[in-house]
Structure formats: structure tokens, C-alpha cells
Design a protein around this motif. Sequence first.
Motif, PDB file in Angstrom:
ATOM      1  N   ARG A 120      -2.026   2.212  -9.108  1.00  0.00           N
ATOM      2  CA  ARG A 120      -1.870   2.120  -7.657  1.00  0.00           C
ATOM      3  C   ARG A 120      -2.299   3.413  -6.980  1.00  0.00           C
ATOM      4  O   ARG A 120      -2.960   3.394  -5.933  1.00  0.00           O
ATOM      5  CB  ARG A 120      -0.420   1.797  -7.299  1.00  0.00           C
ATOM      6  CG  ARG A 120       0.033   0.420  -7.746  1.00  0.00           C
ATOM      7  CD  ARG A 120       1.502   0.186  -7.473  1.00  0.00           C
ATOM      8  NE  ARG A 120       1.755   0.213  -6.037  1.00  0.00           N
ATOM      9  CZ  ARG A 120       2.591   1.057  -5.439  1.00  0.00           C
ATOM     10  NH1 ARG A 120       3.263   1.943  -6.139  1.00  0.00           N
ATOM     11  NH2 ARG A 120       2.762   0.992  -4.135  1.00  0.00           N
ATOM     12  N   ARG A 121      -1.950   4.536  -7.581  1.00  0.00           N
ATOM     13  CA  ARG A 121      -2.338   5.832  -7.009  1.00  0.00           C
ATOM     14  C   ARG A 121      -3.854   5.987  -7.001  1.00  0.00           C
ATOM     15  O   ARG A 121      -4.435   6.483  -6.024  1.00  0.00           O
ATOM     16  CB  ARG A 121      -1.697   6.956  -7.812  1.00  0.00           C
ATOM     17  CG  ARG A 121      -1.900   8.344  -7.213  1.00  0.00           C
ATOM     18  CD  ARG A 121      -1.199   9.409  -8.048  1.00  0.00           C
ATOM     19  NE  ARG A 121       0.222   9.138  -8.160  1.00  0.00           N
ATOM     20  CZ  ARG A 121       0.829   8.759  -9.276  1.00  0.00           C
ATOM     21  NH1 ARG A 121       0.129   8.592 -10.397  1.00  0.00           N
ATOM     22  NH2 ARG A 121       2.125   8.542  -9.306  1.00  0.00           N
ATOM     23  N   SER A 122      -4.513   5.546  -8.052  1.00  0.00           N
ATOM     24  CA  SER A 122      -5.964   5.644  -8.122  1.00  0.00           C
ATOM     25  C   SER A 122      -6.628   4.779  -7.059  1.00  0.00           C
ATOM     26  O   SER A 122      -7.581   5.209  -6.391  1.00  0.00           O
ATOM     27  CB  SER A 122      -6.452   5.237  -9.515  1.00  0.00           C
ATOM     28  OG  SER A 122      -7.843   5.405  -9.638  1.00  0.00           O
ATOM     29  N   ASP A 172       0.222   4.716 -11.846  1.00  0.00           N
ATOM     30  CA  ASP A 172      -1.025   5.486 -11.870  1.00  0.00           C
ATOM     31  C   ASP A 172      -2.188   4.657 -11.348  1.00  0.00           C
ATOM     32  O   ASP A 172      -3.076   5.186 -10.659  1.00  0.00           O
ATOM     33  CB  ASP A 172      -1.324   5.961 -13.287  1.00  0.00           C
ATOM     34  CG  ASP A 172      -0.371   7.056 -13.749  1.00  0.00           C
ATOM     35  OD1 ASP A 172       0.221   7.742 -12.886  1.00  0.00           O
ATOM     36  OD2 ASP A 172      -0.208   7.218 -14.979  1.00  0.00           O
ATOM     37  N   PRO A 222       3.268   4.239  -1.254  1.00  0.00           N
ATOM     38  CA  PRO A 222       3.561   4.848  -2.561  1.00  0.00           C
ATOM     39  C   PRO A 222       4.924   4.443  -3.104  1.00  0.00           C
ATOM     40  O   PRO A 222       5.110   4.388  -4.320  1.00  0.00           O
ATOM     41  CB  PRO A 222       3.508   6.352  -2.259  1.00  0.00           C
ATOM     42  CG  PRO A 222       2.635   6.472  -1.051  1.00  0.00           C
ATOM     43  CD  PRO A 222       2.919   5.235  -0.237  1.00  0.00           C
ATOM     44  N   CYS A 279     -12.393   1.891 -11.216  1.00  0.00           N
ATOM     45  CA  CYS A 279     -11.247   2.676 -10.784  1.00  0.00           C
ATOM     46  C   CYS A 279     -10.071   2.514 -11.747  1.00  0.00           C
ATOM     47  O   CYS A 279      -9.333   3.470 -12.022  1.00  0.00           O
ATOM     48  CB  CYS A 279     -10.848   2.247  -9.369  1.00  0.00           C
ATOM     49  SG  CYS A 279      -9.437   3.115  -8.668  1.00  0.00           S
ATOM     50  N   ARG A 312      -5.314   3.854  -4.171  1.00  0.00           N
ATOM     51  CA  ARG A 312      -5.059   4.476  -2.874  1.00  0.00           C
ATOM     52  C   ARG A 312      -5.958   5.684  -2.635  1.00  0.00           C
ATOM     53  O   ARG A 312      -6.486   5.873  -1.540  1.00  0.00           O
ATOM     54  CB  ARG A 312      -3.595   4.916  -2.763  1.00  0.00           C
ATOM     55  CG  ARG A 312      -2.593   3.801  -2.615  1.00  0.00           C
ATOM     56  CD  ARG A 312      -1.257   4.315  -2.101  1.00  0.00           C
ATOM     57  NE  ARG A 312      -0.756   5.456  -2.853  1.00  0.00           N
ATOM     58  CZ  ARG A 312       0.011   5.368  -3.929  1.00  0.00           C
ATOM     59  NH1 ARG A 312       0.349   4.164  -4.395  1.00  0.00           N
ATOM     60  NH2 ARG A 312       0.445   6.454  -4.543  1.00  0.00           N
ATOM     61  N   ASP A 313      -6.144   6.508  -3.666  1.00  0.00           N
ATOM     62  CA  ASP A 313      -6.880   7.758  -3.496  1.00  0.00           C
ATOM     63  C   ASP A 313      -8.388   7.583  -3.547  1.00  0.00           C
ATOM     64  O   ASP A 313      -9.125   8.261  -2.824  1.00  0.00           O
ATOM     65  CB  ASP A 313      -6.454   8.767  -4.577  1.00  0.00           C
ATOM     66  CG  ASP A 313      -5.013   9.214  -4.429  1.00  0.00           C
ATOM     67  OD1 ASP A 313      -4.412   8.942  -3.361  1.00  0.00           O
ATOM     68  OD2 ASP A 313      -4.479   9.826  -5.375  1.00  0.00           O
ATOM     69  N   VAL A 314      -8.839   6.661  -4.400  1.00  0.00           N
ATOM     70  CA  VAL A 314     -10.281   6.545  -4.643  1.00  0.00           C
ATOM     71  C   VAL A 314     -10.937   5.477  -3.774  1.00  0.00           C
ATOM     72  O   VAL A 314     -12.007   5.706  -3.193  1.00  0.00           O
ATOM     73  CB  VAL A 314     -10.545   6.251  -6.142  1.00  0.00           C
ATOM     74  CG1 VAL A 314     -12.035   6.035  -6.395  1.00  0.00           C
ATOM     75  CG2 VAL A 314     -10.005   7.381  -7.004  1.00  0.00           C
ATOM     76  N   SER A 320       0.812  -1.215   0.000  1.00  0.00           N
ATOM     77  CA  SER A 320       0.000   0.000   0.000  1.00  0.00           C
ATOM     78  C   SER A 320       0.849   1.269   0.000  1.00  0.00           C
ATOM     79  O   SER A 320       0.327   2.364  -0.190  1.00  0.00           O
ATOM     80  CB  SER A 320      -0.932   0.023   1.218  1.00  0.00           C
ATOM     81  OG  SER A 320      -0.185   0.100   2.427  1.00  0.00           O
ATOM     82  N   PRO A 326      -9.686   4.873   1.019  1.00  0.00           N
ATOM     83  CA  PRO A 326     -10.380   5.578   2.102  1.00  0.00           C
ATOM     84  C   PRO A 326     -11.772   5.029   2.372  1.00  0.00           C
ATOM     85  O   PRO A 326     -12.189   4.902   3.531  1.00  0.00           O
ATOM     86  CB  PRO A 326     -10.435   7.024   1.601  1.00  0.00           C
ATOM     87  CG  PRO A 326      -9.296   7.135   0.634  1.00  0.00           C
ATOM     88  CD  PRO A 326      -9.234   5.798  -0.042  1.00  0.00           C
TER      89      PRO A 326
END
Length: 203
Positions: A86-88, A84, A22, A189, A90-92, A20, A95
Motif C-alpha cells: 500500500r505504501r508503494s 508495504d 495510511p 510497483c 501511494r508513493d509511486v 487510500s 501522485p
Amino acid sequence: MEHRRHAPDCNPPLDGLDYSSPRPFSMWKSGHLDTLIGGWLQLQPPCLELATLALEELTIRREDLQARMKFANADLEPIVWLADARRSVRDVLLPDIQETAPKSSARGKVYVILRGGYTETNLWYGAYVGSTTRPIGKRFAEHRAGGPRSARGLPTHGIEPLYSLFAPLNPVASSRGKLREWETRLHECLAPIVPKVTGDVAF
């Protein structure tokens, strides 16, 4: 890069790696990462996810030249959309799923499988998104074995589970409705980022 059929074995997640994060390899020495990339690419099937994550770290450090040569020598491409994607996740998604964390007895899992067999136009790789209550390794083996519990293209072109795209989300509630909900959300996602995303989606 030629289309190839990799061995049907399932690479396990790397013990102790924070998928998880970055930058999962931020504390690892560059020389060690460079050596590991060569080893991961020689495995059958190759550990393309780990090799790509390590390459991303070396790229940040501007020490990636030798690593890129190892990809070329192995006739393999890094997963250029992985960072990109992985970032999506984590961000979307992360949470939301943390706010609705299931009970410890939950056995549901969403998963992503790296799929080959595509062209350079599609950046070589796509992703298959699924959900299961079974161990990921067993479900991957079913996909590669073919038959009614497989999915189109995976017996030939399935490569490996992409743990960094789903391990932080699991477990999820085991009910069919919740599993399908999170499978759909993960699919949606990834769809704007990954050139080809397959799997069932509930609308």
C-alpha cells in the motif's frame, strides 16, 4: 495454514472506508476492531484485507494479541506484505495518476486479487494484477469461474479483491493502451514487495 478453496463470492469494499489512508482504521475503537476481525475471518470468503488492515492498526497501538489469536484460531494468516504494498502504491503511483486524471466518463479500472495456494516461504499469499472496463465484482467472478476469461490459479486460489491497492488509482482511461500501461505499472510497483505477482505485463 492449509491450502483451501474459498467461496467464489466477491467481498465488496467497506462503505465509507478511506482505502487510500495510511491508517484507514485510525479513528475506530480497539475493542470494535477486535470484534470485527473475528467476524471478517469467519466469512466465506474471509475478508482478509479488512482483517489485516485492522490488525495493523491494533499493532501500532500494541493491542494486537487477541487479534493475532483470532487469525490463528481461524487457521488463516494476515497479509504481511500489505502495508508495504500500500505504501508503494501511494508513493509511486498515486501522485502520477492524480496528475493525469481521466475524464469523468472513463470506465477503465486496474485491480489486484489476493491469491492463495502458496507456501510459508512465499508468505502464503501472492497477487494477480489485471485491468478491465467491467465492474470489479463481475471480473472477479469470471476469474473464479474458470474458462478462457480466467487466469491460471485463480479459479482455485483466488480469494478477494485487494481494494486498498487499486481503489485510489481508479478510474483510468479506457483505451487498451492506457489500461495496459497502468496494469503494467501496478504490477511493477508490487513485484519487489509481493513474493508472487502474476498477470500480463507489457514491455
